[in-house]
Write a protein that holds these residues in place. Sequence first.
Motif, short mmCIF file in Angstrom:
data_model
loop_
_atom_site.label_atom_id
_atom_site.label_comp_id
_atom_site.label_asym_id
_atom_site.label_seq_id
_atom_site.Cartn_x
_atom_site.Cartn_y
_atom_site.Cartn_z
N MET A 41 -39.17 -23.48 -60.14
CA MET A 41 -38.02 -24.31 -60.47
C MET A 41 -38.28 -25.78 -60.21
O MET A 41 -37.87 -26.65 -60.99
N GLU A 42 -38.97 -26.10 -59.11
CA GLU A 42 -39.14 -27.50 -58.73
C GLU A 42 -39.98 -28.30 -59.73
O GLU A 42 -39.90 -29.53 -59.76
N GLU A 43 -40.80 -27.64 -60.54
CA GLU A 43 -41.61 -28.37 -61.50
C GLU A 43 -40.96 -28.43 -62.89
O GLU A 43 -41.52 -29.01 -63.82
N ALA A 44 -39.76 -27.85 -63.04
CA ALA A 44 -39.12 -27.78 -64.35
C ALA A 44 -38.49 -29.11 -64.75
O ALA A 44 -37.97 -29.85 -63.92
N ASP A 45 -38.55 -29.39 -66.05
CA ASP A 45 -37.84 -30.53 -66.63
C ASP A 45 -36.43 -30.12 -67.06
O ASP A 45 -35.57 -30.97 -67.26
N LEU A 46 -36.23 -28.81 -67.20
CA LEU A 46 -34.93 -28.27 -67.56
C LEU A 46 -34.72 -26.97 -66.80
O LEU A 46 -35.58 -26.08 -66.84
N VAL A 47 -33.60 -26.87 -66.10
CA VAL A 47 -33.23 -25.64 -65.39
C VAL A 47 -31.95 -25.10 -66.00
O VAL A 47 -30.97 -25.84 -66.16
N ILE A 48 -31.96 -23.82 -66.36
CA ILE A 48 -30.78 -23.17 -66.92
C ILE A 48 -30.41 -21.97 -66.05
O ILE A 48 -31.27 -21.12 -65.76
N LEU A 49 -29.16 -21.91 -65.64
CA LEU A 49 -28.63 -20.73 -64.96
C LEU A 49 -27.88 -19.91 -66.00
O LEU A 49 -26.84 -20.34 -66.51
N ASN A 50 -28.42 -18.74 -66.32
CA ASN A 50 -27.76 -17.85 -67.29
C ASN A 50 -26.90 -16.86 -66.51
O ASN A 50 -27.41 -15.90 -65.95
N THR A 51 -25.61 -17.11 -66.48
CA THR A 51 -24.72 -16.49 -65.51
C THR A 51 -24.02 -15.23 -66.01
O THR A 51 -23.93 -14.98 -67.21
N CYS A 52 -23.52 -14.47 -65.05
CA CYS A 52 -22.78 -13.24 -65.33
C CYS A 52 -21.47 -13.28 -64.55
O CYS A 52 -21.44 -13.67 -63.38
N HIS A 53 -20.37 -12.85 -65.20
CA HIS A 53 -19.06 -12.92 -64.57
C HIS A 53 -18.60 -11.57 -64.02
O HIS A 53 -17.48 -11.43 -63.54
N ILE A 54 -19.46 -10.58 -64.10
CA ILE A 54 -19.05 -9.23 -63.69
C ILE A 54 -19.01 -9.08 -62.18
O ILE A 54 -18.10 -8.48 -61.62
N ALA A 58 -18.85 -14.43 -58.57
CA ALA A 58 -19.95 -14.88 -59.43
C ALA A 58 -19.98 -16.40 -59.54
O ALA A 58 -21.04 -17.03 -59.44
N ALA A 59 -18.80 -17.01 -59.74
CA ALA A 59 -18.75 -18.46 -59.92
C ALA A 59 -19.19 -19.19 -58.66
O ALA A 59 -19.93 -20.18 -58.73
N GLU A 60 -18.76 -18.71 -57.49
CA GLU A 60 -19.12 -19.39 -56.25
C GLU A 60 -20.63 -19.35 -56.01
O GLU A 60 -21.21 -20.30 -55.48
N LYS A 61 -21.27 -18.25 -56.40
CA LYS A 61 -22.72 -18.16 -56.26
C LYS A 61 -23.41 -19.18 -57.16
O LYS A 61 -24.45 -19.74 -56.79
N VAL A 62 -22.83 -19.43 -58.32
CA VAL A 62 -23.40 -20.44 -59.23
C VAL A 62 -23.29 -21.82 -58.61
O VAL A 62 -24.26 -22.60 -58.61
N TYR A 63 -22.12 -22.16 -58.05
CA TYR A 63 -21.95 -23.47 -57.43
C TYR A 63 -22.90 -23.66 -56.25
O TYR A 63 -23.44 -24.75 -56.03
N SER A 64 -23.12 -22.61 -55.49
CA SER A 64 -24.05 -22.68 -54.37
C SER A 64 -25.47 -22.96 -54.87
O SER A 64 -26.19 -23.79 -54.30
N GLU A 65 -25.86 -22.28 -55.93
CA GLU A 65 -27.19 -22.49 -56.51
C GLU A 65 -27.33 -23.90 -57.07
O GLU A 65 -28.39 -24.53 -56.96
N LEU A 66 -26.26 -24.41 -57.67
CA LEU A 66 -26.30 -25.77 -58.23
C LEU A 66 -26.52 -26.80 -57.13
O LEU A 66 -27.19 -27.82 -57.34
N GLY A 67 -25.98 -26.55 -55.95
CA GLY A 67 -26.21 -27.46 -54.82
C GLY A 67 -27.68 -27.51 -54.44
O GLY A 67 -28.23 -28.58 -54.14
N ARG A 68 -28.33 -26.36 -54.47
CA ARG A 68 -29.77 -26.31 -54.16
C ARG A 68 -30.58 -27.01 -55.24
O ARG A 68 -31.54 -27.74 -54.95
N ILE A 69 -30.18 -26.81 -56.50
CA ILE A 69 -30.91 -27.44 -57.61
C ILE A 69 -30.77 -28.96 -57.57
O ILE A 69 -31.72 -29.69 -57.89
N ARG A 70 -29.59 -29.42 -57.17
CA ARG A 70 -29.39 -30.88 -57.09
C ARG A 70 -30.40 -31.51 -56.13
O ARG A 70 -30.96 -32.58 -56.41
N LYS A 71 -30.67 -30.85 -55.01
CA LYS A 71 -31.64 -31.37 -54.05
C LYS A 71 -33.05 -31.40 -54.66
O LYS A 71 -33.81 -32.36 -54.44
N LEU A 72 -33.39 -30.38 -55.43
CA LEU A 72 -34.70 -30.35 -56.09
C LEU A 72 -34.80 -31.48 -57.12
O LEU A 72 -35.84 -32.15 -57.24
N ARG A 73 -33.72 -31.70 -57.88
CA ARG A 73 -33.72 -32.76 -58.88
C ARG A 73 -33.87 -34.12 -58.22
O ARG A 73 -34.65 -34.97 -58.67
#
Length: 470
Positions: A41-54, A58-73
């Motif tokens: 992930m850290e070497e990517a120019d584009l990161v996509i989270l392909n999410t599931c709502h089941i 689910a949404a809170e896990k996405v926001y948590s992951e986005l926080g980690r990605i922001r630090k990498l960016r």
Amino acid sequence: MTDPKDKKVFVKTYGCQMNVYDSDRMADALATKGYKPTEQMEEADLVILNTCHIREKAAEKVYSELGRIRKLRDAKRDGGKGDMKIGVAGCVAQAEGEEIMRRAPVVDMVFGPQSYHRLPDLLDRADNGDRVVETDFPVEDKFANLPKAKKEVTRKRGVSSFLTVQEGCDKFCTFCVVPYTRGAEASRPVAQIVAEAERLAEAGVREVTLLGQNVNGYHGEGPDGKAWGLGRLLFRLAEINGLDRLRYTTSHPRDMDEELLVAHRDLDSLMPYLHLPVQAGSNKILKAMNRQHTYDDYVRLIDVIRDVRPDIALSGDFIVGFPGETEEDFEDTMRIVREVTYASAYSFKYSPRPGTPAADMKEQVEATIASERLYRLQELLNQQQRDFNASKVGTTMSLLLERKGRDEGQLVGKSPWLQAVHVQASEELIGEIVTVHIDNIGTNSLFGTMIEDRTTIGTPLHNQAEGLSI
């Protein structure tokens, strides 16, 4: 600045098999823009989270992951290694598009599962500084607008592949978000599916799993201009040279028609494994879920299926703690599990999904009670899975060798009943269908010895009765 020819994309996939298929097709679409997949992930120019709502929260896990990605960016920017665009796709994106943009300023693009064929254009807009939200249900056929995967790319993805044939659902189970995130039932034309399956076979794929939120509700246009059901589609796919194994998931009991049962009876390439969710055993709860079948309806259908294909193994989905569920209702679920018996199953505590009717129902079951019931159910289901696996010890079966195992000289393959089987075999045999003798079982897999004669042993004997009655 990254060379346009060396751009990299990292796609993290959550949830169901259809999301796995969607992620692959996103990669195909991005290949036209020069993007190549990366597992870092850290070497990517584009990161996509392909999410599931089941799944729950689910949404809170996405926001948590986005926080980690922001630090990498930020680290990538600060280190002078270029920028990182961030996209959120899939069902959470569809359900919470504008909210994601509000809560997560780091996100550049939000797009639903019906829009990923537009990904190159959406990326152009993001590159121009727009924050893109695309959650409409487009009129055009996204599958017809997706680029064809290159043969070498398909080959790298393995000898088994998913193929989406149907999307959306019209059943409106009261606990489910699919009709709201994936839309109404829509089926791809037969010719389009056959063409994609032929390309997969040409690239070395030996097994295809047909996907749909309600896959046995498939009703795509056939070459004769008439609607074809899933059974007829399976017969057509069975004619493709090199495509030796067929599967499908996920099904609804209301859509197991006679043509599909005939396919199970007559097609040796259709594997003897069926995922057919019942969700609950109580008729009261089934009605509250809007499942449109009863305990007796489901059990009668299972009897017909097993009469047609005696060697079939069943898998199911179960929800415990649905609003209003009493101990008596739960015991009905335990009773149907004991009566049917499952080779594998997925079971969960009910958790409300915003916007679904069940979320507003009274009599929500206490979490501690639901957890205790889930434990009891899973104990029973796990024992049934162990018993099923143990029943294969001492038998011979065909095995599709798919990948290297952890141990030296070991390959892992897939049995007709979707079990992982470990054997000692040469890496050159990956992609071959061989015959193995099952020696013993592990926690979740089987161990066998390959038989040099690769002819299939134990081909199922089908019931050749002319008529079927559901």
